[in-house]
Motif scaffolding. Structure first.
Motif, PDB file in Angstrom:
ATOM      1  N   ALA A  56       0.813  -1.222   0.000  1.00  0.00           N
ATOM      2  CA  ALA A  56       0.000   0.000   0.000  1.00  0.00           C
ATOM      3  C   ALA A  56       0.843   1.267   0.000  1.00  0.00           C
ATOM      4  CB  ALA A  56      -0.926  -0.002   1.221  1.00  0.00           C
ATOM      5  N   ASP A  57       2.149   1.130  -0.083  1.00  0.00           N
ATOM      6  CA  ASP A  57       3.051   2.268   0.076  1.00  0.00           C
ATOM      7  C   ASP A  57       4.195   2.149  -0.932  1.00  0.00           C
ATOM      8  OD1 ASP A  57       4.626   4.345   0.908  1.00  0.00           O
ATOM      9  OD2 ASP A  57       4.836   3.673   2.986  1.00  0.00           O
ATOM     10  N   PRO A  58       3.987   2.540  -2.179  1.00  0.00           N
ATOM     11  CA  PRO A  58       5.009   2.320  -3.203  1.00  0.00           C
ATOM     12  C   PRO A  58       6.314   3.080  -2.982  1.00  0.00           C
ATOM     13  CG  PRO A  58       3.191   3.639  -4.071  1.00  0.00           C
ATOM     14  CD  PRO A  58       2.752   3.115  -2.741  1.00  0.00           C
ATOM     15  N   THR A  59       6.272   4.163  -2.204  1.00  0.00           N
ATOM     16  CA  THR A  59       7.516   4.896  -1.953  1.00  0.00           C
ATOM     17  C   THR A  59       8.342   4.281  -0.824  1.00  0.00           C
ATOM     18  OG1 THR A  59       6.520   6.426  -0.352  1.00  0.00           O
ATOM     19  CG2 THR A  59       6.391   7.033  -2.695  1.00  0.00           C
ATOM     20  N   LEU A  60       7.814   3.261  -0.156  1.00  0.00           N
ATOM     21  CA  LEU A  60       8.493   2.686   1.000  1.00  0.00           C
ATOM     22  C   LEU A  60       9.878   2.153   0.625  1.00  0.00           C
ATOM     23  CD1 LEU A  60       8.501   1.836   3.964  1.00  0.00           C
ATOM     24  CD2 LEU A  60       7.261  -0.245   3.301  1.00  0.00           C
ATOM     25  N   VAL A  61      10.002   1.506  -0.519  1.00  0.00           N
ATOM     26  CA  VAL A  61      11.292   0.929  -0.904  1.00  0.00           C
ATOM     27  C   VAL A  61      12.371   2.008  -0.984  1.00  0.00           C
ATOM     28  CG1 VAL A  61      10.716   1.075  -3.371  1.00  0.00           C
ATOM     29  CG2 VAL A  61      12.491  -0.493  -2.589  1.00  0.00           C
ATOM     30  N   LEU A  62      12.018   3.195  -1.476  1.00  0.00           N
ATOM     31  CA  LEU A  62      13.000   4.266  -1.566  1.00  0.00           C
ATOM     32  C   LEU A  62      13.232   4.955  -0.225  1.00  0.00           C
ATOM     33  CD1 LEU A  62      12.079   5.686  -5.074  1.00  0.00           C
ATOM     34  CD2 LEU A  62      14.199   4.527  -4.417  1.00  0.00           C
ATOM     35  N   ARG A  63      12.230   4.966   0.658  1.00  0.00           N
ATOM     36  CA  ARG A  63      12.466   5.476   2.010  1.00  0.00           C
ATOM     37  C   ARG A  63      13.433   4.560   2.753  1.00  0.00           C
ATOM     38  NH1 ARG A  63       6.979   6.110   2.413  1.00  0.00           N
ATOM     39  NH2 ARG A  63       6.792   4.741   4.226  1.00  0.00           N
ATOM     40  N   VAL A  64      13.277   3.269   2.563  1.00  0.00           N
ATOM     41  CA  VAL A  64      14.219   2.316   3.159  1.00  0.00           C
ATOM     42  C   VAL A  64      15.619   2.575   2.634  1.00  0.00           C
ATOM     43  CG1 VAL A  64      14.893  -0.118   3.249  1.00  0.00           C
ATOM     44  CG2 VAL A  64      12.500   0.518   3.605  1.00  0.00           C
ATOM     45  N   ALA A  65      15.737   2.745   1.303  1.00  0.00           N
ATOM     46  CA  ALA A  65      17.045   2.983   0.702  1.00  0.00           C
ATOM     47  C   ALA A  65      17.676   4.260   1.238  1.00  0.00           C
ATOM     48  CB  ALA A  65      16.909   3.055  -0.818  1.00  0.00           C
ATOM     49  N   ALA A  66      16.898   5.336   1.290  1.00  0.00           N
ATOM     50  CA  ALA A  66      17.431   6.612   1.765  1.00  0.00           C
ATOM     51  C   ALA A  66      17.854   6.525   3.228  1.00  0.00           C
ATOM     52  CB  ALA A  66      16.389   7.711   1.570  1.00  0.00           C
ATOM     53  N   ALA A  67      17.037   5.883   4.046  1.00  0.00           N
ATOM     54  CA  ALA A  67      17.370   5.757   5.469  1.00  0.00           C
ATOM     55  C   ALA A  67      18.650   4.952   5.653  1.00  0.00           C
ATOM     56  CB  ALA A  67      16.214   5.108   6.221  1.00  0.00           C
ATOM     57  N   ALA A  68      18.778   3.857   4.906  1.00  0.00           N
ATOM     58  CA  ALA A  68      19.972   3.020   5.030  1.00  0.00           C
ATOM     59  C   ALA A  68      21.216   3.762   4.549  1.00  0.00           C
ATOM     60  CB  ALA A  68      19.779   1.730   4.236  1.00  0.00           C
ATOM     61  N   ALA A  69      21.103   4.438   3.395  1.00  0.00           N
ATOM     62  CA  ALA A  69      22.257   5.142   2.847  1.00  0.00           C
ATOM     63  C   ALA A  69      22.699   6.273   3.761  1.00  0.00           C
ATOM     64  CB  ALA A  69      21.925   5.666   1.453  1.00  0.00           C
ATOM     65  N   GLN A  70      21.732   7.054   4.250  1.00  0.00           N
ATOM     66  CA  GLN A  70      22.069   8.184   5.107  1.00  0.00           C
ATOM     67  C   GLN A  70      22.656   7.729   6.442  1.00  0.00           C
ATOM     68  OE1 GLN A  70      21.927  11.519   4.506  1.00  0.00           O
ATOM     69  NE2 GLN A  70      21.253  11.238   2.391  1.00  0.00           N
ATOM     70  N   ALA A  71      22.179   6.588   6.957  1.00  0.00           N
ATOM     71  CA  ALA A  71      22.680   6.073   8.234  1.00  0.00           C
ATOM     72  C   ALA A  71      23.944   5.240   8.062  1.00  0.00           C
ATOM     73  CB  ALA A  71      21.600   5.239   8.923  1.00  0.00           C
ATOM     74  N   GLY A  72      24.293   4.896   6.819  1.00  0.00           N
ATOM     75  CA  GLY A  72      25.461   4.058   6.580  1.00  0.00           C
ATOM     76  C   GLY A  72      25.270   2.640   7.072  1.00  0.00           C
ATOM     77  N   LEU A  73      24.032   2.122   6.946  1.00  0.00           N
ATOM     78  CA  LEU A  73      23.706   0.786   7.441  1.00  0.00           C
ATOM     79  C   LEU A  73      23.223  -0.102   6.294  1.00  0.00           C
ATOM     80  CD1 LEU A  73      21.674   1.778  10.635  1.00  0.00           C
ATOM     81  CD2 LEU A  73      24.039   0.938  10.561  1.00  0.00           C
ATOM     82  N   PRO A  74      23.428  -1.412   6.398  1.00  0.00           N
ATOM     83  CA  PRO A  74      22.896  -2.320   5.378  1.00  0.00           C
ATOM     84  C   PRO A  74      21.404  -2.561   5.580  1.00  0.00           C
ATOM     85  CG  PRO A  74      24.029  -3.573   7.066  1.00  0.00           C
ATOM     86  CD  PRO A  74      24.246  -2.117   7.410  1.00  0.00           C
ATOM     87  N   ILE A  75      20.730  -2.912   4.506  1.00  0.00           N
ATOM     88  CA  ILE A  75      19.318  -3.284   4.589  1.00  0.00           C
ATOM     89  C   ILE A  75      19.242  -4.766   4.939  1.00  0.00           C
ATOM     90  CG2 ILE A  75      17.118  -3.405   3.368  1.00  0.00           C
ATOM     91  CD1 ILE A  75      18.192  -1.237   1.478  1.00  0.00           C
ATOM     92  N   GLY A  76      18.437  -5.094   5.936  1.00  0.00           N
ATOM     93  CA  GLY A  76      18.299  -6.486   6.344  1.00  0.00           C
ATOM     94  C   GLY A  76      17.755  -7.360   5.229  1.00  0.00           C
ATOM     95  N   GLY A  77      18.228  -8.601   5.164  1.00  0.00           N
ATOM     96  CA  GLY A  77      17.814  -9.509   4.104  1.00  0.00           C
ATOM     97  C   GLY A  77      16.324  -9.773   4.080  1.00  0.00           C
ATOM     98  N   THR A  78      15.715  -9.912   5.242  1.00  0.00           N
ATOM     99  CA  THR A  78      14.272 -10.172   5.269  1.00  0.00           C
ATOM    100  C   THR A  78      13.498  -8.981   4.723  1.00  0.00           C
ATOM    101  OG1 THR A  78      14.180  -9.419   7.575  1.00  0.00           O
ATOM    102  CG2 THR A  78      14.418 -11.785   7.201  1.00  0.00           C
ATOM    103  N   THR A  79      13.987  -7.784   4.989  1.00  0.00           N
ATOM    104  CA  THR A  79      13.332  -6.586   4.452  1.00  0.00           C
ATOM    105  C   THR A  79      13.475  -6.525   2.942  1.00  0.00           C
ATOM    106  OG1 THR A  79      13.482  -5.279   6.476  1.00  0.00           O
ATOM    107  CG2 THR A  79      13.471  -4.060   4.401  1.00  0.00           C
ATOM    108  N   LEU A  80      14.660  -6.809   2.415  1.00  0.00           N
ATOM    109  CA  LEU A  80      14.854  -6.820   0.969  1.00  0.00           C
ATOM    110  C   LEU A  80      13.914  -7.816   0.293  1.00  0.00           C
ATOM    111  CD1 LEU A  80      18.725  -6.627   0.577  1.00  0.00           C
ATOM    112  CD2 LEU A  80      17.064  -4.946  -0.236  1.00  0.00           C
ATOM    113  N   ARG A  81      13.822  -9.008   0.859  1.00  0.00           N
ATOM    114  CA  ARG A  81      12.985 -10.036   0.248  1.00  0.00           C
ATOM    115  C   ARG A  81      11.502  -9.661   0.335  1.00  0.00           C
ATOM    116  NH1 ARG A  81      17.417 -12.983   2.221  1.00  0.00           N
ATOM    117  NH2 ARG A  81      16.605 -13.161   4.335  1.00  0.00           N
TER     118      ARG A  81
END
Length: 256
Positions: free
Chosen positions: A97-122
């Motif tokens: 229900a939230d198509p921009t969520l994938v890019l919010r995840v990307a931006a949050a991870a990039a800005q924080a310098g953290l990897p995205i969890g595998g379960t979240t990616l899948r």
């Protein structure tokens, strides 16, 4: 060496052997062979990194828990949290229900310098709704924020790519994904070259009036290499298509 091309065992695929080995393995040509090699190498590297992170987390002497909620989570953005040094979806996040969520995840991870969890990616790969066209402003802003994280963007975009999300957001990316380059000045495949260029451009965003267009220009400057003909002419043709999908107005498209 397994094809009988080398006199002794070797882990180097030198240029003069690429065409005959491509024929032996049923690849269309040397570029097709090298693309397969790069794809395999990147997949192995990404899987190894994820497995090592999982092992480190599992072996940590103590984890942060709260009595009511289990593992402690730190909010990073709407629907996005940090847990155990990785970025995850919040419990109430709904990718469908939230198509921009994938890019919010990307931006949050990039800005924080953290990897995205595998379960979240899948989960994002399996459940994300298609991005509206043109993109909402929030989606474009999140892409710019991701690119603006400079070196932090590289691993995040690679993670999205490994999950099949990058091509979903930008179908033209498939044409440059793992595509080899023949000019010795280039260190990277075309897609990685584009991401590296955007990451380097991030250092100059305070010197220009439109940092968003600088970052997008870095990301798209060689996208034409994935299409027939002169790559500059091809890029001039395809970049306006991408930019319009991103929701940019005509004057900005002309600049790009």
């Amino acid at each position: 060496s397994g094809t009988g091309r080398a006199s002794r065992g070797s882990d180097r695929l030198i240029k003069q052997e690429q065409i005959p080995i491509a024929a032996t393995l049923g690849a269309h040509d040397a570029d097709d062979l090298m693309r397969r090699v790069y794809e395999a190498g990147r997949a192995i590297s990404f899987a190894t990194d994820e497995a090592c992170r999982r092992a480190l987390i599992a072996s940590a002497p103590a984890r942060r828990w709260t009595r009511q909620r289990g593992p402690q989570r730190r909010p990073l953005a709407e629907g996005v949290v940090e847990q155990d040094g990785e970025v995850y979806l919040a419990r109430d996040a709904n990718p469908a229900a939230d198509p921009t969520l994938v890019l919010r995840v990307a931006a949050a991870a990039a800005q924080a310098g953290l990897p995205i969890g595998g379960t979240t990616l899948r989960r994002l790969a399996a459940e994300s709704a298609a991005m509206p066209e043109p993109w909402p402003d929030a989606a474009r802003d999140a892409l710019i924020a991701t690119l603006g994280a400079a070196r932090g963007a590289i691993a995040v975009i690679e993670a999205l790519d490994q999950a099949g999300l990058t091509v979903g957001l930008m179908p033209e990316w498939a044409s440059v994904r793992c595509k080899p380059q023949h000019n010795a000045v280039h260190q990277f495949t075309v897609d990685r070259h584009l991401v590296e260029a955007a990451a380097e451009a991030a250092a100059f965003t305070r010197r220009v009036a439109r940092p968003d267009l600088l970052l997008l220009g870095g990301l798209l400057h060689d996208i034409g290499k994935g299409f027939p003909g002169d790559h500059t002419d091809a890029g001039v043709a395809v970049v306006p298509v991408i930019a319009a999908r991103l929701g940019l107005p005509e004057p900005d498209i002309a600049i790009l």
